[in-house]
Design a protein around this motif. Structure first.
Motif, PDB file in Angstrom:
ATOM      1  N   PHE A  98       4.567   5.061   1.295  1.00 24.44           N
ATOM      2  CA  PHE A  98       3.847   5.911   0.355  1.00 24.44           C
ATOM      3  C   PHE A  98       2.668   5.169  -0.249  1.00 24.44           C
ATOM      4  O   PHE A  98       1.544   5.690  -0.318  1.00 24.44           O
ATOM      5  CB  PHE A  98       4.816   6.384  -0.735  1.00 24.44           C
ATOM      6  N   VAL A  99       2.881   3.933  -0.682  1.00 26.84           N
ATOM      7  CA  VAL A  99       1.814   3.128  -1.281  1.00 26.84           C
ATOM      8  C   VAL A  99       0.701   2.896  -0.264  1.00 26.84           C
ATOM      9  O   VAL A  99      -0.490   3.018  -0.594  1.00 26.84           O
ATOM     10  CB  VAL A  99       2.378   1.783  -1.818  1.00 26.84           C
ATOM     11  N   GLU A 100       1.059   2.577   0.967  1.00 26.63           N
ATOM     12  CA  GLU A 100       0.049   2.368   2.016  1.00 26.63           C
ATOM     13  C   GLU A 100      -0.818   3.615   2.195  1.00 26.63           C
ATOM     14  O   GLU A 100      -2.041   3.521   2.329  1.00 26.63           O
ATOM     15  CB  GLU A 100       0.724   2.004   3.349  1.00 26.63           C
ATOM     16  N   ASN A 101      -0.191   4.757   2.209  1.00 25.78           N
ATOM     17  CA  ASN A 101      -0.917   6.017   2.369  1.00 25.78           C
ATOM     18  C   ASN A 101      -1.772   6.323   1.141  1.00 25.78           C
ATOM     19  O   ASN A 101      -2.938   6.691   1.257  1.00 25.78           O
ATOM     20  CB  ASN A 101       0.072   7.153   2.643  1.00 25.78           C
ATOM     21  N   LEU A 182      -8.449  -1.464  -3.126  1.00 26.81           N
ATOM     22  CA  LEU A 182      -7.302  -0.819  -2.483  1.00 26.81           C
ATOM     23  C   LEU A 182      -6.335  -1.858  -1.931  1.00 26.81           C
ATOM     24  O   LEU A 182      -5.120  -1.748  -2.121  1.00 26.81           O
ATOM     25  CB  LEU A 182      -7.767   0.122  -1.373  1.00 26.81           C
ATOM     26  N   ALA A 183      -6.875  -2.873  -1.260  1.00 24.09           N
ATOM     27  CA  ALA A 183      -6.013  -3.906  -0.660  1.00 24.09           C
ATOM     28  C   ALA A 183      -5.264  -4.698  -1.736  1.00 24.09           C
ATOM     29  O   ALA A 183      -4.065  -4.989  -1.574  1.00 24.09           O
ATOM     30  CB  ALA A 183      -6.868  -4.849   0.212  1.00 24.09           C
ATOM     31  N   ALA A 184      -5.941  -5.050  -2.810  1.00 25.73           N
ATOM     32  CA  ALA A 184      -5.303  -5.815  -3.881  1.00 25.73           C
ATOM     33  C   ALA A 184      -4.180  -5.005  -4.518  1.00 25.73           C
ATOM     34  O   ALA A 184      -3.087  -5.533  -4.774  1.00 25.73           O
ATOM     35  CB  ALA A 184      -6.335  -6.223  -4.931  1.00 25.73           C
ATOM     36  N   VAL A 189       1.501  -3.738  -5.549  1.00 27.69           N
ATOM     37  CA  VAL A 189       2.519  -2.698  -5.741  1.00 27.69           C
ATOM     38  C   VAL A 189       3.603  -2.770  -4.671  1.00 27.69           C
ATOM     39  O   VAL A 189       4.760  -2.478  -4.932  1.00 27.69           O
ATOM     40  CB  VAL A 189       1.858  -1.294  -5.780  1.00 27.69           C
ATOM     41  N   SER A 190       3.253  -3.209  -3.489  1.00 28.48           N
ATOM     42  CA  SER A 190       4.225  -3.303  -2.390  1.00 28.48           C
ATOM     43  C   SER A 190       5.109  -4.530  -2.495  1.00 28.48           C
ATOM     44  O   SER A 190       6.130  -4.612  -1.812  1.00 28.48           O
ATOM     45  CB  SER A 190       3.507  -3.312  -1.041  1.00 28.48           C
ATOM     46  N   ALA A 191       4.700  -5.495  -3.303  1.00 27.25           N
ATOM     47  CA  ALA A 191       5.446  -6.766  -3.400  1.00 27.25           C
ATOM     48  C   ALA A 191       6.843  -6.552  -3.953  1.00 27.25           C
ATOM     49  O   ALA A 191       7.161  -5.672  -4.648  1.00 27.25           O
ATOM     50  CB  ALA A 191       4.688  -7.745  -4.286  1.00 27.25           C
TER      51      ALA A 191
END
Length: 191
Positions: A98-101, A182-184, A189-191
């Motif tokens: 979800f976060v990636e999208n 976006l990458a940061a 958030v994915s960590a």
């Protein structure tokens, strides 16, 4: 010109609300005139007041419509179909997808069809405190935070990071900083 059927009137109203929902996210409520909205909906300017008492009434309904698709698997800000399986690992995988999208260039570039939380934030901040639109928006933000929560937190930091990054990335789109934001945020958030 003859009267329209009840079914056609309902379809016209739906078309106005759907068009407003997209245009308001893309251009802001102040950036869309009633005349421009009705033209985009393929209807006459005069017909607006057959459906709504005011533009504010439309903003209320269009805000609710913007949040309607959230949670059904058909929106870029929706996580209902991102995971399979059960357990904590599956939930983390679903959230990561979800976060990636959400923090993707595609979502950044789709303001009209994208996240209502990011797309309507400025308008809600400037709107009347007690408006129906602001209430609907607040409920949408609460639901988004709930979906981002895990056992350790309430999701508010993830939500704030994601929405903030998306808004900033849109504001500087075309500059390498946009992709870096976006990458940061994805990494954090994915960590």
């Amino acid at each position: 010109m003859g009267r329209v059927s009840k079914e056609q009137a309902q379809e016209n109203r739906r078309r106005i609300v759907d068009t407003a929902s997209r245009l308001f996210r893309e251009q802001g409520t102040a950036g869309v005139s009633v005349a421009d909205l009705m033209k985009a909906a393929g209807l006459t300017h005069g017909g607006f007041y057959k459906h709504f008492d005011s533009k504010e009434a439309l903003v209320d309904e269009a805000t609710a419509r913007a949040f309607d698709g959230v949670g059904t698997g058909d929106r870029p800000d929706d996580d209902s179909d991102t995971g399979t399986g059960t357990g904590e690992g599956a939930a983390k995988d679903a959230r990561r997808a979800f976060v990636e999208n959400y923090l993707s260039p595609e979502h950044r570039d789709d303001m009209a069809g994208g996240c209502p939380t990011a797309g309507l934030a400025t308008d809600m901040a400037r709107g009347a405190t007690g408006s129906a639109a602001r209430h609907t928006y607040a409920e949408g933000v609460r639901e988004f935070a709930r979906r981002m929560a895990d056992d350790d937190d309430d999701g508010l930091v993830r939500l704030s990071t994601m929405v903030g990054a998306l808004i900033l990335a849109r504001a500087v789109n075309g500059d390498p900083l946009s992709d870096a934001l976006l990458a940061a945020a994805r990494a954090e958030v994915s960590a």
